[in-house]
Motif scaffolding. Sequence first.
Motif, PDB file in Angstrom:
ATOM      1  N   GLY B 138      72.442 -29.322 -51.564  1.00 28.36           N
ATOM      2  CA  GLY B 138      71.544 -29.311 -52.034  1.00 28.36           C
ATOM      3  C   GLY B 138      71.169 -29.548 -53.240  1.00 28.36           C
ATOM      4  N   ARG B 139      69.977 -30.487 -53.177  1.00 29.12           N
ATOM      5  CA  ARG B 139      69.670 -31.307 -54.642  1.00 29.12           C
ATOM      6  C   ARG B 139      68.402 -30.902 -55.235  1.00 29.12           C
ATOM      7  N   GLY B 140      69.007 -29.484 -55.511  1.00 23.37           N
ATOM      8  CA  GLY B 140      68.478 -28.899 -55.870  1.00 23.37           C
ATOM      9  C   GLY B 140      68.983 -29.019 -57.487  1.00 23.37           C
ATOM     10  N   GLY B 141      70.483 -28.894 -57.889  1.00 27.06           N
ATOM     11  CA  GLY B 141      71.158 -29.101 -58.467  1.00 27.06           C
ATOM     12  C   GLY B 141      72.782 -28.503 -58.476  1.00 27.06           C
ATOM     13  N   ALA B 142      72.383 -27.203 -57.633  1.00 28.20           N
ATOM     14  CA  ALA B 142      74.144 -26.246 -57.637  1.00 28.20           C
ATOM     15  C   ALA B 142      74.907 -27.488 -56.587  1.00 28.20           C
ATOM     16  N   ILE B 148      75.826 -25.202 -44.845  1.00 32.35           N
ATOM     17  CA  ILE B 148      76.804 -22.886 -44.669  1.00 32.35           C
ATOM     18  C   ILE B 148      75.286 -22.992 -44.993  1.00 32.35           C
ATOM     19  N   LYS B 149      74.523 -21.910 -45.736  1.00 31.32           N
ATOM     20  CA  LYS B 149      73.727 -21.491 -46.391  1.00 31.32           C
ATOM     21  C   LYS B 149      73.119 -21.339 -45.347  1.00 31.32           C
ATOM     22  N   TRP B 150      72.399 -22.297 -44.465  1.00 31.79           N
ATOM     23  CA  TRP B 150      71.506 -22.299 -43.333  1.00 31.79           C
ATOM     24  C   TRP B 150      72.027 -20.796 -42.371  1.00 31.79           C
ATOM     25  N   CYS B 165      60.775 -23.350 -49.799  1.00 34.54           N
ATOM     26  CA  CYS B 165      61.051 -24.742 -50.967  1.00 34.54           C
ATOM     27  C   CYS B 165      60.945 -24.309 -52.124  1.00 34.54           C
ATOM     28  N   ASN B 166      61.876 -24.704 -52.706  1.00 31.11           N
ATOM     29  CA  ASN B 166      61.917 -25.214 -54.295  1.00 31.11           C
ATOM     30  C   ASN B 166      61.572 -25.938 -54.665  1.00 31.11           C
ATOM     31  N   ALA B 167      60.006 -25.676 -55.284  1.00 35.39           N
ATOM     32  CA  ALA B 167      58.928 -27.241 -55.810  1.00 35.39           C
ATOM     33  C   ALA B 167      58.878 -26.720 -56.696  1.00 35.39           C
ATOM     34  N   ASP B 168      59.498 -25.511 -58.183  1.00 39.79           N
ATOM     35  CA  ASP B 168      59.113 -25.685 -58.817  1.00 39.79           C
ATOM     36  C   ASP B 168      59.279 -27.449 -60.020  1.00 39.79           C
ATOM     37  N   GLU B 169      60.555 -28.294 -59.212  1.00 35.61           N
ATOM     38  CA  GLU B 169      60.980 -28.738 -60.624  1.00 35.61           C
ATOM     39  C   GLU B 169      60.509 -29.016 -62.448  1.00 35.61           C
ATOM     40  N   GLY B 170      60.762 -28.562 -62.322  1.00 32.82           N
ATOM     41  CA  GLY B 170      60.908 -28.280 -63.717  1.00 32.82           C
ATOM     42  C   GLY B 170      61.919 -28.602 -64.955  1.00 32.82           C
ATOM     43  N   ASP B 171      62.793 -29.489 -63.884  1.00 34.60           N
ATOM     44  CA  ASP B 171      63.852 -30.320 -65.312  1.00 34.60           C
ATOM     45  C   ASP B 171      62.929 -31.513 -65.341  1.00 34.60           C
ATOM     46  N   ALA B 253      56.618 -21.518 -66.467  1.00 29.37           N
ATOM     47  CA  ALA B 253      58.346 -20.851 -66.058  1.00 29.37           C
ATOM     48  C   ALA B 253      58.989 -21.605 -65.869  1.00 29.37           C
ATOM     49  N   TYR B 254      60.094 -22.404 -66.703  1.00 32.67           N
ATOM     50  CA  TYR B 254      61.280 -23.319 -66.244  1.00 32.67           C
ATOM     51  C   TYR B 254      61.964 -22.496 -65.367  1.00 32.67           C
ATOM     52  N   VAL B 255      62.173 -20.734 -65.716  1.00 31.19           N
ATOM     53  CA  VAL B 255      63.368 -20.297 -64.973  1.00 31.19           C
ATOM     54  C   VAL B 255      63.117 -19.610 -64.070  1.00 31.19           C
ATOM     55  N   VAL B 292      66.272 -20.711 -49.397  1.00 30.71           N
ATOM     56  CA  VAL B 292      66.550 -20.999 -50.886  1.00 30.71           C
ATOM     57  C   VAL B 292      66.208 -22.802 -50.738  1.00 30.71           C
ATOM     58  N   ASN B 293      65.843 -23.855 -50.577  1.00 28.47           N
ATOM     59  CA  ASN B 293      65.906 -25.159 -50.623  1.00 28.47           C
ATOM     60  C   ASN B 293      65.037 -25.742 -51.448  1.00 28.47           C
ATOM     61  N   ASN B 294      65.640 -26.603 -51.527  1.00 30.65           N
ATOM     62  CA  ASN B 294      65.144 -27.696 -52.924  1.00 30.65           C
ATOM     63  C   ASN B 294      64.110 -29.115 -52.585  1.00 30.65           C
ATOM     64  N   VAL B 295      62.774 -29.351 -52.138  1.00 28.00           N
ATOM     65  CA  VAL B 295      62.195 -30.422 -51.924  1.00 28.00           C
ATOM     66  C   VAL B 295      63.633 -31.303 -51.377  1.00 28.00           C
ATOM     67  N   LEU B 472      74.105 -14.497 -67.484  1.00 28.10           N
ATOM     68  CA  LEU B 472      73.942 -14.409 -65.733  1.00 28.10           C
ATOM     69  C   LEU B 472      73.574 -15.817 -64.875  1.00 28.10           C
ATOM     70  N   CYS B 473      72.850 -16.642 -65.578  1.00 31.55           N
ATOM     71  CA  CYS B 473      72.331 -17.811 -65.176  1.00 31.55           C
ATOM     72  C   CYS B 473      72.563 -19.069 -65.513  1.00 31.55           C
ATOM     73  N   ALA B 474      72.149 -20.030 -64.775  1.00 33.70           N
ATOM     74  CA  ALA B 474      72.500 -21.039 -65.196  1.00 33.70           C
ATOM     75  C   ALA B 474      71.601 -21.622 -66.693  1.00 33.70           C
ATOM     76  N   LEU B 475      70.398 -21.044 -66.663  1.00 33.35           N
ATOM     77  CA  LEU B 475      70.056 -21.352 -67.981  1.00 33.35           C
ATOM     78  C   LEU B 475      70.298 -21.702 -69.608  1.00 33.35           C
ATOM     79  N   GLY B 476      71.427 -20.102 -69.506  1.00 36.95           N
ATOM     80  CA  GLY B 476      71.760 -19.777 -70.592  1.00 36.95           C
ATOM     81  C   GLY B 476      73.470 -20.118 -70.515  1.00 36.95           C
TER      82      GLY B 476
HETATM   83  C1  LIG Z   1      67.245 -21.876 -64.881  1.00 37.15           C
HETATM   84  C2  LIG Z   1      67.140 -22.899 -63.160  1.00 37.15           C
HETATM   85  C3  LIG Z   1      66.225 -23.343 -63.124  1.00 37.15           C
HETATM   86  C4  LIG Z   1      66.048 -24.417 -61.941  1.00 37.15           C
HETATM   87  N1  LIG Z   1      65.134 -24.830 -61.095  1.00 37.15           N
HETATM   88  C5  LIG Z   1      65.314 -25.294 -59.956  1.00 37.15           C
HETATM   89  C6  LIG Z   1      63.793 -26.192 -59.768  1.00 37.15           C
HETATM   90  O1  LIG Z   1      63.259 -26.555 -60.115  1.00 37.15           O
HETATM   91  N2  LIG Z   1      64.526 -27.084 -58.782  1.00 37.15           N
HETATM   92  C7  LIG Z   1      65.341 -26.262 -57.507  1.00 37.15           C
HETATM   93  O2  LIG Z   1      64.947 -27.206 -56.532  1.00 37.15           O
HETATM   94  N3  LIG Z   1      66.194 -25.573 -57.400  1.00 37.15           N
HETATM   95  C8  LIG Z   1      66.387 -25.764 -58.988  1.00 37.15           C
HETATM   96  N4  LIG Z   1      67.348 -23.963 -59.526  1.00 37.15           N
HETATM   97  C9  LIG Z   1      68.378 -24.560 -58.792  1.00 37.15           C
HETATM   98  C10 LIG Z   1      68.271 -22.751 -57.487  1.00 37.15           C
HETATM   99  O3  LIG Z   1      68.389 -21.851 -58.553  1.00 37.15           O
HETATM  100  C11 LIG Z   1      68.767 -22.904 -56.547  1.00 37.15           C
HETATM  101  O4  LIG Z   1      70.232 -23.121 -56.455  1.00 37.15           O
HETATM  102  C12 LIG Z   1      68.176 -24.309 -55.889  1.00 37.15           C
HETATM  103  O5  LIG Z   1      66.743 -23.776 -54.949  1.00 37.15           O
HETATM  104  C13 LIG Z   1      68.772 -23.867 -54.019  1.00 37.15           C
HETATM  105  O6  LIG Z   1      68.580 -25.144 -53.668  1.00 37.15           O
HETATM  106  P1  LIG Z   1      69.235 -26.344 -53.136  1.00 37.15           P
HETATM  107  O7  LIG Z   1      70.581 -25.865 -52.372  1.00 37.15           O
HETATM  108  O8  LIG Z   1      68.438 -27.064 -50.974  1.00 37.15           O
HETATM  109  O9  LIG Z   1      69.271 -27.126 -53.913  1.00 37.15           O
HETATM  110  C14 LIG Z   1      67.810 -24.108 -61.231  1.00 37.15           C
HETATM  111  C15 LIG Z   1      68.740 -23.789 -61.597  1.00 37.15           C
HETATM  112  C16 LIG Z   1      68.332 -22.495 -62.449  1.00 37.15           C
HETATM  113  C17 LIG Z   1      69.094 -21.332 -63.420  1.00 37.15           C
END
Ligand SMILES: Cc1cc2nc3c(=O)[nH]c(=O)nc-3n(C[C@H](O)[C@H](O)[C@H](O)COP(=O)(O)O)c2cc1C
Lengths: 157, 496
Positions: B138-142, B148-150, B165-171, B253-255, B292-295, B472-476
Amino acid sequence: MTQTNTPSKVIENIITALKNQPGALLPILHGIQDELGFIPSTAVPDIAKGLNLSRAEIHGVISFYHYFRDTPPGKHTIHICRAESCQAMGGKALESHVKAKLGIDYHETTGDGKFSLEPVYCLGNCACSPALQLDKEDVYGRVTPELFDAIINELGA
Amino acid sequence: MSITIYVSGDSSAISLGANRVAMAILNEAEKRDIDIHLVRNGSRGLYWLEPLVEVEVNAGLFDADFINGGTHSLALGATEEIPYFKKQQRLTFARVGITDPISLEDYVAHNGYKGLENALKMSQAEIVKQVTDSGLRGRGGAAFPTGIKWNTVLNTPSEQKYIICNADEGDSGTFSDRMIMEGDPFVLIEGMTIAGLAVGATQGYIYLRVEYPHAQKALNAAIKKAYENNYLGENIQGSGKTFNLEVRLGAGAYVCGEETSLMESLEGKRGLVRFKPPLPAISGLFGKPTVVNNVISLASVPIILDKGGDYYRDFGMGRSRGTLPLQLAGNLKHTGLVEIAFGLTLRELLYDFGGGSASGRPIKAVQVGGPLGAFVHESQFDTPLDYEAFAANWTVLGHGGVVAFDDTVNMAEMARYAMEFCAEESCGKCTPCRIGSTRGFEVMDDIINNVDREKNIVLLRSLCDTLLNGSLCALGGMTPYPVLSALNHFPEDFGA
Ligand SMILES: Cc1cc2nc3c(=O)[nH]c(=O)nc-3n(C[C@H](O)[C@H](O)[C@H](O)COP(=O)(O)O)c2cc1C
Ligand code: SF4
Ligand code: FES
């Protein structure tokens, strides 16, 4: 902006059009803010009724999200990026300049109602920092105090 | 014969005046009676050169000045030959900056929908196997393995499943998702459609941050064309398969980029993070199995299905396979997008691609992996870009954002900002983050103002400990990364 309709009619139409979607609340709130510029408190009971939720729940959602506002914005809204990449390129100096120039702080509107100022945490324009957004669609990059002045002068500041 | 000229319609290019350039070219061409075809392409990602004008050169054809190839003082030659571009390995970004983003014909002419074509001939398990074999994480962070997820979603029976699709790209410091959505929206649509086929989901949502109106337009235009041409909807390309897709907007909202918060938001609620388990793959959106996957993860799927999992896996190092789109930002001379196989060192990225600092001063610190990523010190610049190598250094590769700071930065202020950001964006569900971040911000204020400095630094470390272990989550849970890395690597800025 729907000219012929009163705000309450606009709100009613949006609720009717969207309420049957799964997870309809955010689309409804966006719809109202797109049309009216903010979400008037008078909309809350109508939304609550339309979605069969409590007013407290609707209010809780509106206040959770930074983007939704319950007061009318100025004619133009300026979002300044406060995040790291912009900081690395002089964003803080730009921020001070903008606040001084407009004479307002974040979440405020100028006395003449022309400009509202909001912080934003990244516009995805980090390769062109420092960045700001004017209203919804105009993004500016590598913004200097001079460029900022030129932008708002053009808007008749 | 018409001359094709490209001026990017990417929002960053527009932020530097690309619309004005495009208008000027159109006006001038009309005045001179030159027949031009202006394409508003995505950006090549060479942002330091934007607004970039590209001309399809057919030597000797034109007499207008700027079309005259090498003679103009600003001419750079062929874009493909610019080293910054030439040294990259563009797999996910193969088309970005080259095609007209919302032309389906262009997409198909540049190998688009080949992955879907293959996927339609495979069993669900075979599609998942290609993705697993590719080594895509996953390119979203984790960096969790996508296959495996699929597989979990595939094997969880349910009448309704979802692809999000997680297109929140808050980073902060990142823009690769935006570039894909603005510059090649079909590749994301194709990737999501393949994901839907693979796990048996018929509905997809793109949760897009509201700060990206240009991406919203491009996505909606592309989705419309995909429906019109039977690439979305029922009986896709005569296969009997269904996949519907819709864009939903976040609200600042970043979270809500955290996957469970995102699902709450999609359900129309406040974005409070959910306890896990259950995993979203088992009980996600509206309680149904959900991918749930990143863009970038999803946009990498079409090439994997087109060329095979092995092709993708052959790029990279160790357990980091394929390519990573890195985003060079902050105080660098050559900011932009660099897609390259894992394994390059951070130093090579900063200096060979980035060209060193924009200000000409020494680079003091680099924040990699967004606002929850550690500040990397000069002594760590030789770390290869690899998930495990970064983790071993207590640094984070995350979504690939790279923000450089020169020596005018004060790291105590950056630590304070990290705490402030966490306090501002905390969803409030757990105490360490809700209260700890506000407390951390106050403590940093005291440290900066030289109030009881030593005592407060002890307190700061203990607060970070609580955040690290009790959130509870990676923000804190990860806010201590920027804070402690700043404190440990740059104690002089904290009054030591
Ligand atoms: C506070 C916080 C913000 C996050 N913001 C994003 C985000 O903007 N975009 C994203 O793809 N994943 C973000 N993630 C990671 C998602 O929780 C999740 O791991 C991801 O969407 C999974 O997709 P991937 O496996 O394709 O990376 C964030 C996680 C945390 C804890
Ligand atoms: S760590 Fe912060 S953002 Fe994450 S669940 Fe706890 S309070 Fe919410
Ligand atoms: S950090 Fe300012 S635009 Fe991204």
